[in-house]
Scaffold this motif. Structure first.
Motif, mmCIF file in Angstrom:
data_model
loop_
_atom_site.group_PDB
_atom_site.id
_atom_site.type_symbol
_atom_site.label_atom_id
_atom_site.label_comp_id
_atom_site.label_asym_id
_atom_site.label_seq_id
_atom_site.Cartn_x
_atom_site.Cartn_y
_atom_site.Cartn_z
ATOM 1 N N ARG A 119 81.422 34.279 55.675
ATOM 2 C CA ARG A 119 82.740 34.810 56.038
ATOM 3 C C ARG A 119 83.747 34.648 54.901
ATOM 4 N NH1 ARG A 119 86.693 36.493 55.993
ATOM 5 N NH2 ARG A 119 88.317 36.808 57.549
ATOM 6 N N LEU A 120 83.633 33.521 54.170
ATOM 7 C CA LEU A 120 84.548 33.292 53.043
ATOM 8 C C LEU A 120 84.346 34.364 51.976
ATOM 9 C CD1 LEU A 120 84.225 29.407 52.730
ATOM 10 C CD2 LEU A 120 86.028 30.729 53.876
ATOM 11 N N LEU A 121 83.111 34.801 51.813
ATOM 12 C CA LEU A 121 82.829 35.805 50.783
ATOM 13 C C LEU A 121 83.402 37.176 51.149
ATOM 14 C CD1 LEU A 121 79.109 34.932 49.927
ATOM 15 C CD2 LEU A 121 81.184 34.274 48.684
ATOM 16 N N TRP A 122 83.449 37.470 52.447
ATOM 17 C CA TRP A 122 83.893 38.808 52.861
ATOM 18 C C TRP A 122 85.327 39.085 52.420
ATOM 19 C CZ3 TRP A 122 81.396 43.029 54.472
ATOM 20 C CH2 TRP A 122 80.070 42.878 54.872
ATOM 21 N N ASP A 123 86.179 38.064 52.397
ATOM 22 C CA ASP A 123 87.578 38.306 52.004
ATOM 23 C C ASP A 123 87.673 38.906 50.607
ATOM 24 O OD1 ASP A 123 89.061 37.518 54.261
ATOM 25 O OD2 ASP A 123 88.611 35.411 53.805
ATOM 26 N N GLY A 124 86.811 38.443 49.712
ATOM 27 C CA GLY A 124 86.926 38.892 48.331
ATOM 28 C C GLY A 124 85.906 39.951 47.943
ATOM 29 N N LEU A 125 85.199 40.482 48.955
ATOM 30 C CA LEU A 125 84.067 41.343 48.624
ATOM 31 C C LEU A 125 84.476 42.661 47.960
ATOM 32 C CD1 LEU A 125 81.081 40.904 48.809
ATOM 33 C CD2 LEU A 125 81.035 42.178 50.950
ATOM 34 N N SER A 126 85.523 43.306 48.487
ATOM 35 C CA SER A 126 85.955 44.577 47.897
ATOM 36 C C SER A 126 86.338 44.374 46.436
ATOM 37 C CB SER A 126 87.132 45.169 48.677
ATOM 38 O OG SER A 126 86.709 45.568 49.961
ATOM 39 N N ALA A 127 87.026 43.271 46.151
ATOM 40 C CA ALA A 127 87.442 43.005 44.770
ATOM 41 C C ALA A 127 86.212 42.751 43.902
ATOM 42 C CB ALA A 127 88.385 41.807 44.733
ATOM 43 N N LYS A 128 85.289 41.955 44.423
ATOM 44 C CA LYS A 128 84.109 41.618 43.624
ATOM 45 C C LYS A 128 83.276 42.866 43.310
ATOM 46 C CE LYS A 128 79.835 39.044 43.563
ATOM 47 N NZ LYS A 128 79.686 37.715 42.999
ATOM 48 N N LEU A 129 83.126 43.733 44.314
ATOM 49 C CA LEU A 129 82.267 44.901 44.136
ATOM 50 C C LEU A 129 83.023 46.072 43.514
ATOM 51 C CD1 LEU A 129 80.378 44.791 47.563
ATOM 52 C CD2 LEU A 129 79.586 43.961 45.345
ATOM 53 N N ARG B 173 75.012 48.783 42.722
ATOM 54 C CA ARG B 173 75.664 49.266 41.498
ATOM 55 C C ARG B 173 76.186 48.116 40.655
ATOM 56 N NH1 ARG B 173 77.305 53.100 44.731
ATOM 57 N NH2 ARG B 173 79.342 52.166 45.081
ATOM 58 N N LEU B 174 76.734 47.084 41.337
ATOM 59 C CA LEU B 174 77.212 45.921 40.578
ATOM 60 C C LEU B 174 76.024 45.250 39.877
ATOM 61 C CD1 LEU B 174 79.321 43.915 39.650
ATOM 62 C CD2 LEU B 174 79.101 42.713 41.849
ATOM 63 N N ALA B 175 74.923 45.107 40.592
ATOM 64 C CA ALA B 175 73.744 44.474 39.982
ATOM 65 C C ALA B 175 73.322 45.248 38.736
ATOM 66 C CB ALA B 175 72.600 44.421 40.996
ATOM 67 N N ARG B 176 73.357 46.568 38.852
ATOM 68 C CA ARG B 176 72.973 47.414 37.724
ATOM 69 C C ARG B 176 73.950 47.213 36.559
ATOM 70 N NH1 ARG B 176 71.171 52.908 39.983
ATOM 71 N NH2 ARG B 176 68.997 52.270 39.876
ATOM 72 N N ARG B 177 75.253 47.179 36.885
ATOM 73 C CA ARG B 177 76.249 46.956 35.818
ATOM 74 C C ARG B 177 76.023 45.616 35.136
ATOM 75 N NH1 ARG B 177 79.853 49.131 39.646
ATOM 76 N NH2 ARG B 177 80.856 47.148 40.144
ATOM 77 N N LEU B 178 75.527 44.641 35.912
ATOM 78 C CA LEU B 178 75.281 43.314 35.346
ATOM 79 C C LEU B 178 73.947 43.254 34.605
ATOM 80 C CD1 LEU B 178 76.535 41.101 38.332
ATOM 81 C CD2 LEU B 178 77.677 41.461 36.127
#
Ligand SMILES: Cc1cc2nc3c(=O)[nH]c(=O)nc-3n(C[C@H](O)[C@H](O)[C@H](O)COP(=O)(O)OP(=O)(O)OC[C@H]3O[C@@H](n4cnc5c(N)ncnc54)[C@H](O)[C@@H]3O)c2cc1C
Ligand SMILES: Cc1cc2nc3c(=O)[nH]c(=O)nc-3n(C[C@H](O)[C@H](O)[C@H](O)COP(=O)(O)OP(=O)(O)OC[C@H]3O[C@@H](n4cnc5c(N)ncnc54)[C@H](O)[C@@H]3O)c2cc1C
Lengths: 458, 382
Positions: free
Chosen positions: B68-78, B158-163
């Motif tokens: 749940r803590l991760l969901w808050d920042g998920l849009s920003a992270k992705l 897509r993030l994994a690919r960018r990384l």
């Protein structure tokens, strides 16, 4: 052994001829049709009590229309006809057969059937152009339906735009009904039509009368143009004018209050999708359609296909295919075969295939219109998705396939489920990715085929 | 045929797998991910979109709290709007017995730091006057919510690919084995050698485990989903019920999504489809909860394929037979919320051999001696 239950979905020329052949063989097929009276698209009948003379309604096709309507009436006691009934779901049943989910005058119903003939017809193919979502813009088919079913024109001053045989046909019908036509614009080149004309004229088929230049004489003084490069509807809250660019790049503008525009037909194939039929891409009409053998068999052992729902062929072909596929079904049931009749139908269908190829040559796909769709043009009007959003999603978010495009943008996720926008979206996606349009696939179908009420009607 | 040599090979391209690819790249390992179809097109892409801690098995709560803590920042992270909104998840009671269950669960959940608010009929009607008379009380989890499942998996991919992760789609893995020095993974069009192997194959996780001589009884689970046309905003929270026979939420766009009951699943070809009687039943139960939806139209129904374990909690942890193999599958209808944290946990297992989260309940060994039923047909909560 009990008689197998055969259901025909669609009561147009294809479905009615199939019903006739099955009834002649002593079966009592179910005929499920959304229409309130049998006839389908081309031979759509006005509501009971509002009849008008067939010659007025159907023009060239009056004779055939009458024949088909008479057939429907004659079949009534020998088939189980359920008008006003939409088949919205098709689920496989164990061990064989299907359950059909229907919504009719009496509410939801579930009908178990052993075999299916799908004769679901076609609908207009649309492409976005400036102003296409303004009130007063209709498809050509809708313009024709207004005339046939309600005896009404779509406006007082009507402009018609198209890329298929429906354009001259609707223009003729409107002119005959006394409507004021202000322009008839074909976005495909005249050269293609002239080249195809000899092959077209040789055919005794319904659509052959659509040959372009006959229209010119009928509509003196009205711009009747081919090779139109671009069209745009102008207006603030409703249609006020149609602007277009002719084949030599000159701009024109004509005031009008209604526009009928569509660009060919697309098969209504969701039922075949739900029934589990395999689809193939038809390069001629640039669309995915359920695979159909010459005899009308699908890839599924218990599903048969006929008419425009599985390949755009026009009304005459639909009738022939309806009869042919019913014969194939009877053969598969082990009934005695009428080889001469089968061969006769096969020969006539064979001849029609050449006609169809010529027809498509006369109306090549309007690639220039797709190329010209501006980024801010709305493609999916249910969800308000623009061409620019589709192009960006393709390049920036790696959408290389239609279902992925849908998932990421909501294109095709609204009320129409992509029936209206799916084609244009695929063309735009493919063009952006510089791949052939078949490479981006097609939207998967799911029940309901069209919206149904959440609450079961009592 | 392409050949890749990497630190970690991942089988599957759901949220769990794609999140693992991201976390492993962030830890500096090289990664190859092999997905049968398209990343995020399986259960991860077609689920109900519930981001819910409430109602989970208590063993899952520590993971779910962390997720749940991760969901808050998920849009920003992705760098992509995943549509997460903490609308709250409200679980409705339709009888006094239901209410007693909600009270007991709230007490247990409090022990895990999850704060649930019990509501009587008056408080409930004051907040949601549109609820039907069948509802007698509720338990509200204010921090829960909903997100758009269609974008989460692809965005992780897509993030994994960018990384720098190697991601291969339309690459079904036919077989994988350990040959003494490392893993050899054979997929369509590509073969991969790796030191470590992650099995995140969802409903097929049991089959992959079987290649390594491990028993994990995964049954296909196909929750049945229905969606209406867009409607004016009415349903403010994500709604569930005690017993789980119906759940409802309204998307940002206005569509009301409802589920309940099972579709049919064919685990051989991966096809899941909705069942009419189930769709209509869920519709009727929804109308009993929210009578104002009486005039809504259904525009689509669908289902998807998840893996269901007999005890309804996933397998997460190292293999019991093969060092270097790590499993995460069988999320039993509620793995969307967990996806982001499962990625982190898998990376911890690969890089450190252990996780910060308690994984004992999820060990695969629990099925070595499993004699229980292989599937249940009961309701599954999301
Ligand atoms: C609007 C329009 C106008 C056309 N006008 C002409 C014309 O003037 N001349 C010409 O040659 N061709 C015309 N065409 C092409 C026309 O489709 C064919 O010529 C001919 O009608 C095809 O016959 P059919 O039996 O295949 O399908 P149709 O005549 O289209 O009949 C299909 C029937 O199936 C019903 N149906 C579809 N899906 C379902 C469902 N899920 N449940 C229940 N019922 C269903 C439809 O309501 C319809 O009654 C027109 C097409 C359209 C779309
Ligand atoms: C209809 C539905 C509704 C749901 N609602 C919710 C909800 O509201 N909230 C919630 O938290 N959870 C929900 N869930 C559950 C949740 O979606 C899943 O638990 C979660 O997405 C599982 O993630 P995954 O990565 O394990 O599986 P998946 O997303 O299924 O990914 C597994 C992937 O592995 C691939 N694969 C399998 N075998 C191979 C192979 N041999 N080679 C290559 N690739 C392979 C598959 O193609 C698939 O893409 C729902 C599930 C469904 C189906």
């Amino acid at each position: 052994m009990a008689e197998p239950v055969v259901a025909i979905v669609g009561g147009g020329p294809a479905g009615l001829r199939a019903a006739q052949v099955l009834a002649e063989a002593g079966l009592r097929p179910l005929l499920l049709d959304e229409g309130h009276r049998a006839g389908g698209q081309i031979y759509r009948r006005p509501p009971a009590g509002a009849e008008r003379p067939a010659t007025e309604l159907y023009g060239f096709e009056a004779g055939r229309a009458r024949a088909l309507h008479d057939l429907a009436d004659a079949l009534a006691p020998r088939i189980d006809h359920r008008p006003g009934t939409m088949v919205w779901g098709i689920a496989p049943r164990e061990p064989v057969g299907f359950d059909l989910d229907c919504l009719g005058p009496a509410g939801h119903g579930r009908i178990p059937v052993d075999r299916l003939i799908l004769a679901t017809g076609a609908m207009d193919r649309t492409l976005p152009f400036p102003g296409w979502t303004l009130p007063g813009v209709f498809t050509l088919g809708a313009a024709q339906i207004a005339l046939k079913a309600q005896g009404m024109a779509i406006g007082r001053r009507v402009a018609l735009v198209g890329a298929g045989p429906l354009l001259p046909l609707v223009a003729h019908q409107y002119a005959k009904a006394g409507a004021t036509i202000v322009a008839v614009l074909d976005v495909t080149p005249l050269g293609a039509k002239v080249a195809a004309a000899p092959r077209l004229a040789a055919m005794p088929a319904t659509l052959a009368k659509g040959v372009w230049y006959t229209l010119r004489g009928a509509l003196r003084g009205v711009p009747v143009r081919a090779g139109v490069r671009a069209v745009a509807v102008e207006g603030d809250r409703q249609v006020e004018a149609l602007a277009w660019e002719d084949s030599r790049g000159r701009r024109h503008r004509v005031p009008c209050d209604a526009v009928g525009a569509s660009f060919g037909l697309r098969s209504e194939a969701q039922a075949a999708d739900l029934a589990g039929c395999r689809f193939v891409f038809d390069p001629l009409t640039r669309q995915w359609q359920p695979e159909r053998s010459a005899e009308g068999r699908s890839s599924h052992a218990h599903v048969y296909l006929a008419g425009d729902g599985s390949g755009i062929g026009g009304a005459d072909v639909a009738e022939l295919q309806g009869a042919r596929t019913a014969l194939a079904l009877l053969a598969d049931l082990g009934r005695p075969r009428d080889a001469a009749r089968e061969a006769r139908l096969d020969r006539r269908l064979d001849r029609q295939a050449g006609f169809r190829a010529a027809l498509e040559a006369a109306y090549p796909y309007p690639h220039h219109l797709v190329e010209g769709i501006a980024d801010d043009e709305i493609v999916c009007r249910c969800e308000g998705i623009t061409a620019g959003a589709i192009r960006r999603t393709a390049t920036e978010r790696d959408a290389r396939e239609m279902n992925r495009l849908k998932a990421l943008t909501r294109t095709g996720m609204g009320r129409c489920q992509g029936r209206v926008c799916g084609h244009a979206a695929a063309e735009i996606l493919a063009l952006t990715l510089t791949v052939p349009v078949e490479a981006v696939g097609r939207l998967r179908g799911q029940a309901p085929i069209k919206p149904i009420p959440l609450r079961e009607p009592a | 045929m392409e050949h890749l040599t990497v630190d970690v090979a991942i089988i599957g391209g759901g949220t769990a797998a794609c999140a693992a690819a991201v976390a492993l790249r962030e830890a500096g390992l090289t990664v190859a991910l092999l997905e049968k179809r398209l990343c995020g097109a399986g259960a991860s892409g077609v689920n109900f979109g519930g981001v819910r801690q409430q109602g989970r098995d208590l063993a899952e709560l520590p993971l779910s709290r962390r997720a749940r803590l991760l969901w808050d920042g998920l849009s920003a992270k992705l760098a992509e709007d995943v549509g997460f909104e903490a609308t709250g998840h409200i679980k409705l009671a339709r009888s006094d017995a239901d209410m007693a269950l909600l009270e007991a669960y709230a007490r247990d959940a409090a022990g895990h730091g999850l704060d649930l608010q019990l509501m009587g009929p008056n408080a409930l009607r004051a907040e949601m006057p549109w609820l039907g008379p069948a509802v007698v009380g509720a338990s509200l989890s204010p921090t829960d919510g909903q997100a758009n499942p269609r974008v989460v998996g692809p965005a992780f991919a897509r993030l994994a690919r960018r990384l720098g992760a190697e991601i291969r789609e339309h690459a079904p893995v036919r077989h994988a084995a350990h040959d003494g020095t490392g893993f050899a993974v054979e997929a369509e069009g590509v073969s991969v050698r790796s030191r470590t192997l992650v099995n995140a194959a969802g409903a097929y996780g049991g089959a992959v485990a079987g290649w390594f001589g491990e028993a994990a009884p995964v049954a296909p689970l196909a929750p049945n989903m229905v969606v209406t046309e867009p409607l004016p905003h009415l349903v403010t929270r994500s709604i569930g019920v005690v017993g789980g026979d119906v759940y409802v939420r309204q998307t940002r766009r206005g569509n009301v999504v409802l589920g309940g009951g099972r579709g049919t699943a064919d685990s051989v070809d991966g096809l899941a489809r909705p069942v009419t009687a189930t769709s209509l039943g869920a519709g009727a139960r929804t109308l009993a909860l929210i009578p104002d939806l009486a005039h809504a139209h259904v525009i689509r129904s669908w289902s998807g394929l998840d893996g269901e374990m007999p005890d309804h909690i996933p397998v997460i942890g190292p293999s019991a037979t093969t060092p270097g193999l790590v499993h995460a599958f069988g999320f039993s209808g509620h793995g969307f919320q967990l996806g982001p944290v499962v990625g982190e946990i898998l990376a911890e297992l690969v890089t450190q051999g252990r996780s910060a989260s308690p994984l004992h309940p999820f060990r695969i060994e629990r099925f070595a001696e499993w004699r229980g039923p292989y599937r249940s047909d009961g309701e599954i909560e999301h």
